[in-house]
Structure formats: structure tokens, C-alpha cells
Design a protein around this motif. Structure first.
Motif, mmCIF file in Angstrom:
data_model
loop_
_atom_site.group_PDB
_atom_site.id
_atom_site.type_symbol
_atom_site.label_atom_id
_atom_site.label_comp_id
_atom_site.label_asym_id
_atom_site.label_seq_id
_atom_site.Cartn_x
_atom_site.Cartn_y
_atom_site.Cartn_z
ATOM 1 N N LYS B 141 82.347 -72.065 67.464
ATOM 2 C CA LYS B 141 81.237 -72.325 66.543
ATOM 3 C C LYS B 141 80.278 -71.126 66.501
ATOM 4 O O LYS B 141 79.999 -70.530 67.545
ATOM 5 C CB LYS B 141 80.459 -73.560 67.003
ATOM 6 C CG LYS B 141 81.165 -74.872 66.722
ATOM 7 C CD LYS B 141 80.294 -76.020 67.198
ATOM 8 C CE LYS B 141 81.032 -77.336 67.054
ATOM 9 N NZ LYS B 141 80.363 -78.432 67.770
ATOM 10 N N GLY B 143 77.259 -71.460 66.125
ATOM 11 C CA GLY B 143 76.098 -71.925 66.873
ATOM 12 C C GLY B 143 76.187 -71.633 68.367
ATOM 13 O O GLY B 143 75.168 -71.611 69.053
ATOM 14 N N ASP B 144 77.410 -71.408 68.870
ATOM 15 C CA ASP B 144 77.560 -71.101 70.301
ATOM 16 C C ASP B 144 76.895 -69.772 70.656
ATOM 17 O O ASP B 144 76.443 -69.572 71.793
ATOM 18 C CB ASP B 144 79.049 -71.019 70.683
ATOM 19 C CG ASP B 144 79.726 -72.386 70.614
ATOM 20 O OD1 ASP B 144 78.993 -73.398 70.540
ATOM 21 O OD2 ASP B 144 80.967 -72.432 70.624
ATOM 22 N N ARG B 147 73.220 -70.416 71.071
ATOM 23 C CA ARG B 147 73.000 -71.266 72.243
ATOM 24 C C ARG B 147 73.080 -70.427 73.531
ATOM 25 O O ARG B 147 72.262 -70.594 74.430
ATOM 26 C CB ARG B 147 74.040 -72.391 72.264
ATOM 27 C CG ARG B 147 73.655 -73.553 73.172
ATOM 28 C CD ARG B 147 74.485 -74.794 72.891
ATOM 29 N NE ARG B 147 74.398 -75.198 71.499
ATOM 30 C CZ ARG B 147 75.423 -75.250 70.638
ATOM 31 N NH1 ARG B 147 76.634 -74.950 71.035
ATOM 32 N NH2 ARG B 147 75.233 -75.624 69.386
ATOM 33 N N ASP B 184 68.904 -70.974 69.589
ATOM 34 C CA ASP B 184 69.578 -72.270 69.543
ATOM 35 C C ASP B 184 69.212 -73.000 68.254
ATOM 36 O O ASP B 184 68.037 -73.226 67.973
ATOM 37 C CB ASP B 184 69.171 -73.112 70.758
ATOM 38 C CG ASP B 184 69.999 -74.383 70.834
ATOM 39 O OD1 ASP B 184 71.112 -74.404 70.271
ATOM 40 O OD2 ASP B 184 69.539 -75.354 71.462
ATOM 41 N N GLU B 185 70.213 -73.289 67.481
ATOM 42 C CA GLU B 185 70.023 -73.949 66.184
ATOM 43 C C GLU B 185 71.025 -75.110 66.129
ATOM 44 O O GLU B 185 72.194 -74.915 65.759
ATOM 45 C CB GLU B 185 70.305 -72.936 65.075
ATOM 46 C CG GLU B 185 70.135 -73.443 63.665
ATOM 47 C CD GLU B 185 68.682 -73.557 63.267
ATOM 48 O OE1 GLU B 185 68.041 -72.537 63.033
ATOM 49 O OE2 GLU B 185 68.197 -74.700 63.206
ATOM 50 N N PRO B 186 70.588 -76.314 66.549
ATOM 51 C CA PRO B 186 71.536 -77.428 66.646
ATOM 52 C C PRO B 186 72.286 -77.712 65.342
ATOM 53 O O PRO B 186 73.405 -78.207 65.365
ATOM 54 C CB PRO B 186 70.644 -78.613 67.035
ATOM 55 C CG PRO B 186 69.463 -77.988 67.699
ATOM 56 C CD PRO B 186 69.243 -76.688 66.990
ATOM 57 N N GLY B 187 71.686 -77.382 64.218
ATOM 58 C CA GLY B 187 72.337 -77.665 62.938
ATOM 59 C C GLY B 187 73.418 -76.655 62.551
ATOM 60 O O GLY B 187 74.079 -76.814 61.528
ATOM 61 N N GLU B 188 73.598 -75.600 63.363
ATOM 62 C CA GLU B 188 74.580 -74.556 63.024
ATOM 63 C C GLU B 188 75.961 -75.002 63.502
ATOM 64 O O GLU B 188 76.307 -74.844 64.667
ATOM 65 C CB GLU B 188 74.164 -73.233 63.679
ATOM 66 C CG GLU B 188 75.141 -72.088 63.454
ATOM 67 C CD GLU B 188 75.438 -71.833 61.991
ATOM 68 O OE1 GLU B 188 74.641 -71.162 61.352
ATOM 69 O OE2 GLU B 188 76.478 -72.315 61.470
ATOM 70 N N ARG B 189 76.754 -75.563 62.577
ATOM 71 C CA ARG B 189 78.061 -76.121 62.964
ATOM 72 C C ARG B 189 79.230 -75.362 62.355
ATOM 73 O O ARG B 189 80.373 -75.784 62.476
ATOM 74 C CB ARG B 189 78.132 -77.596 62.546
ATOM 75 C CG ARG B 189 77.112 -78.459 63.278
ATOM 76 C CD ARG B 189 77.384 -79.937 63.088
ATOM 77 N NE ARG B 189 76.427 -80.738 63.842
ATOM 78 C CZ ARG B 189 75.255 -81.141 63.365
ATOM 79 N NH1 ARG B 189 74.895 -80.813 62.135
ATOM 80 N NH2 ARG B 189 74.413 -81.859 64.102
ATOM 81 N N ARG B 190 78.953 -74.266 61.653
ATOM 82 C CA ARG B 190 80.050 -73.500 61.041
ATOM 83 C C ARG B 190 80.919 -72.876 62.128
ATOM 84 O O ARG B 190 80.443 -72.560 63.212
ATOM 85 C CB ARG B 190 79.475 -72.395 60.141
ATOM 86 C CG ARG B 190 78.715 -72.925 58.945
ATOM 87 C CD ARG B 190 78.059 -71.789 58.174
ATOM 88 N NE ARG B 190 77.011 -71.128 58.949
ATOM 89 C CZ ARG B 190 76.365 -70.045 58.569
ATOM 90 N NH1 ARG B 190 76.664 -69.481 57.416
ATOM 91 N NH2 ARG B 190 75.421 -69.507 59.316
ATOM 92 N N ARG B 191 82.178 -72.698 61.795
ATOM 93 C CA ARG B 191 83.096 -72.107 62.769
ATOM 94 C C ARG B 191 83.426 -70.668 62.382
ATOM 95 O O ARG B 191 83.360 -70.293 61.215
ATOM 96 C CB ARG B 191 84.367 -72.945 62.877
ATOM 97 C CG ARG B 191 84.088 -74.286 63.536
ATOM 98 C CD ARG B 191 85.329 -74.979 64.037
ATOM 99 N NE ARG B 191 84.975 -76.244 64.689
ATOM 100 C CZ ARG B 191 84.731 -76.378 65.977
ATOM 101 N NH1 ARG B 191 84.809 -75.327 66.779
ATOM 102 N NH2 ARG B 191 84.394 -77.546 66.495
#
Lengths: 63, 248
Positions: B141, B143-144, B147, B184-191
């Protein structure tokens, strides 16, 4: 070179908005209550005044 | 861009090496008494010698060939008459184009004698970037990245600038997948797709969270004026991890 990302609205922002709305509601409620009380008081005084006038005693007696 | 052939990869490696060498040379040339315009001229000469063009200049008409920001400026500083002095915290961002391919790199430098807190910040800024880079592989992700950088910042008592993002790059300076958070952006779910070309460039700060307008239409400063550093690489995501295109 970094693109400028829009500011992230996190939980703190949401919490701040909720607090602002809550406080606004309280203040509004208080203001409404005051207005209502003022209006009722006005109605009450007018009613008493009318009654006393009818009975021949001007309100000024009580002032 | 997402690369799917060796020609793209080789072209990106070429421009990646050019910006990396330029940044390294500019860092070595830092000297008290020189102006940021003189430093920019060194970068411009190197880019020209390699047949590359400044990406911010050709893309946005940026008034310089590289971005040079001297603290309290943290990004997009315009080279000019500012005279560098001992102890300055300087950020240099070099992005360029050659044969239609773009790469982007950047680094913060502390000019000797280094204040211990700035030396530590610069060292940790690099570590924060690598914390993000090491999460990269096709299928992970996006988002990782943020994070991991955020975890590093939290564990070490730093903050991150949250409105200067990393980005896709390759056939243009800023392209798909658009802004990539390095916080950290919890809404970032793109891969991350295989072959995706993008930058990782966290801004690690000793207390600031937002970049705000500086004294002109380009320059940015940290909102609370806290010292802030940035380190940046362009990389390609692979099945097994990543290839850094801008390693010197």
C-alpha cells in the motif's frame, strides 16, 4: 520538488468542529431562552397593565 | 509513469544519475560567502553539460534551475543574492528532464560548524526517508510509506510537514498517482503497481506540521519556524522491492 497537498482533516479537526457546533448550540439555546423570557415578560406586563387599567389602577402604582 | 520495458528503465536511470551527481556536486560546493545564485549556477552548468533541462523551470517557469532553500525557508527557495554562512541549514532540490524522462532528488545540508541538534536532525531526516523507502514493493500500500515515516518521527520526537507530498514522476515532474503522503494517512489505501515511478521525500521537522507561504510566490517556510529537513529519492517499484534511480 514537492507538490503541495491539501491539508489533511484529521480527527482533531472533526473534534474541533463538533465542539464549536456544541458550544454554538448552547449559546443559541441561551439566547433563545432569553428572548422567549423577555417576550413572555413583555406579554405578562402588558396583560397585568391591561387588567389594572380595566380595574382603574394604572401600572405606575407598582413602578 | 509505470514502466514496462528496459528502455524506459535505462532512460530513467540516466536522468536519475544526472540529478544525483548534480546534487552531490552542489552539496560539495557549499561554502560560506557564496550566494545561492552562484550555487544554482554550478547546478545549471552540470545539467547543461549532461544535456538535461531543469524540470521546475521547464514545467512551472520556476525562476532558477534548482530549488535552494536556506533556513527558515524549507522548500522551493529561489536562488538569489542570499549569502550562505557557516552553520546554515540548506536544502537543495534538483529535478531535471532528458529525452522526455524526469527524475527528482533532494537533500538538506548543514554547513560546518554543525549545531549538534541540526546534525542530528539531518541524520534522522535521511533515516526517515529510508524508513519509507524500505516499505516499497509492488502490491504494497502507498499508505505504508507514510505510516513507516510517521512511526520513525513519533519514536524520535519529530513532526512531519503534512502538506508537502511525494509524487509520481517519469514522463513529467508531477504525474500519476498524484500526491503520496509521507505522514500517516489512514485513508490512503491505493496500492503500488509494479513499475510505478515515484519520489519519497518526507519533511522531518523539530515541531512544525505545515508549510506556509514565504516571502515570495514560491518559497515555503515551516509554520512554527522549527528547523526542518528533506531528503528525496526517485524510485521504481519492483516485485521484490525497489530500484533507487537517484543514488549517487
Amino acid at each position: 520538488m514537492s507538490p503541495r497537498a491539501p491539508p489533511h482533516r484529521g480527527w482533531r479537526f472533526i473534534a474541533m468542529i463538533a465542539i464549536v457546533v456544541f458550544v454554538s448550540m448552547l449559546l443559541l439555546q441561551e439566547a433563545l431562552a432569553r428572548a422567549l423570557a423577555g417576550w413572555l415578560a413583555g406579554v405578562w406586563v402588558t396583560t397585568i397593565d391591561l387588567l389594572l387599567r380595566i380595574l382603574g389602577a394604572p401600572l405606575g402604582v407598582f413602578a | 509513469m509505470t514502466i514496462d520495458n528496459e528502455n524506459d528503465l535505462e532512460a530513467l536511470k540516466r536522468i536519475g544519475a544526472i540529478v544525483a551527481r548534480t546534487l552531490q556536486a552542489m552539496g560539495k560546493a557549499l561554502e560560506p560567502g557564496m550566494t545561492t545564485r552562484e550555487l544554482d549556477a554550478i547546478g545549471a552548468k552540470l545539467l547543461e553539460a549532461e544535456g538535461a533541462r531543469s524540470a521546475p523551470a521547464v514545467t512551472y517557469n520556476f525562476p532558477g534551475q534548482t530549488c535552494i532553500s536556506v533556513f527558515p525557508d524549507i522548500a522551493h527557495g529561489i536562488p538569489g543574492d542570499r549569502v550562505l554562512k557557516a552553520g546554515d541549514l540548506v536544502n537543495i532540490d534538483v529535478s531535471a528532464e532528458k529525452d522526455g524522462y524526469f527524475a527528482d532528488t533532494g537533500s538538506s545540508f548543514v554547513m560546518p560548524p554543525e549545531a549538534p541538534k541540526l546534525a542530528r536532525l539531518a541524520r534522522d531526516g535521511k533515516r526517515a526517508m529510508w524508513a519509507g523507502v524500505n516499505t516499497v514493493r509492488a502490491g504494497a500500500k502507498l499508505g505504508d510509506i507514510g505510516r513507516a515515516v510517521q512511526r520513525f518521527a513519533d519514536q524520535n520526537g519529530y513532526t512531519l510537514i503534512r502538506n508537502l507530498a511525494s509524487h509520481g514522476v517519469g514522463r513529467g515532474l508531477h504525474e500519476e498517482p498524484g500526491a503520496i503522503p509521507t505522514w500517516d494517512e489512514p485513508g490512503e489505501r491505493r496500492r503500488i503497481g509494479e513499475g510505478l515511478v515515484f519520489t519519497i521525500e518526507p519533511f522531518l521537522s523539530m515541531g512544525s506540521e505545515w508549510a506556509v507561504e514565504g516571502g515570495d510566490e514560491w518559497t515555503l517556510r515551516a509554520d512554527t519556524g522549527a528547523p526542518t529537513v528533506q531528503f528525496e529519492h526517485t524510485l521504481v517499484a519492483t516485485k521484490r522491492g525497489y530500484i533507487v534511480l537517484t543514488a549517487a
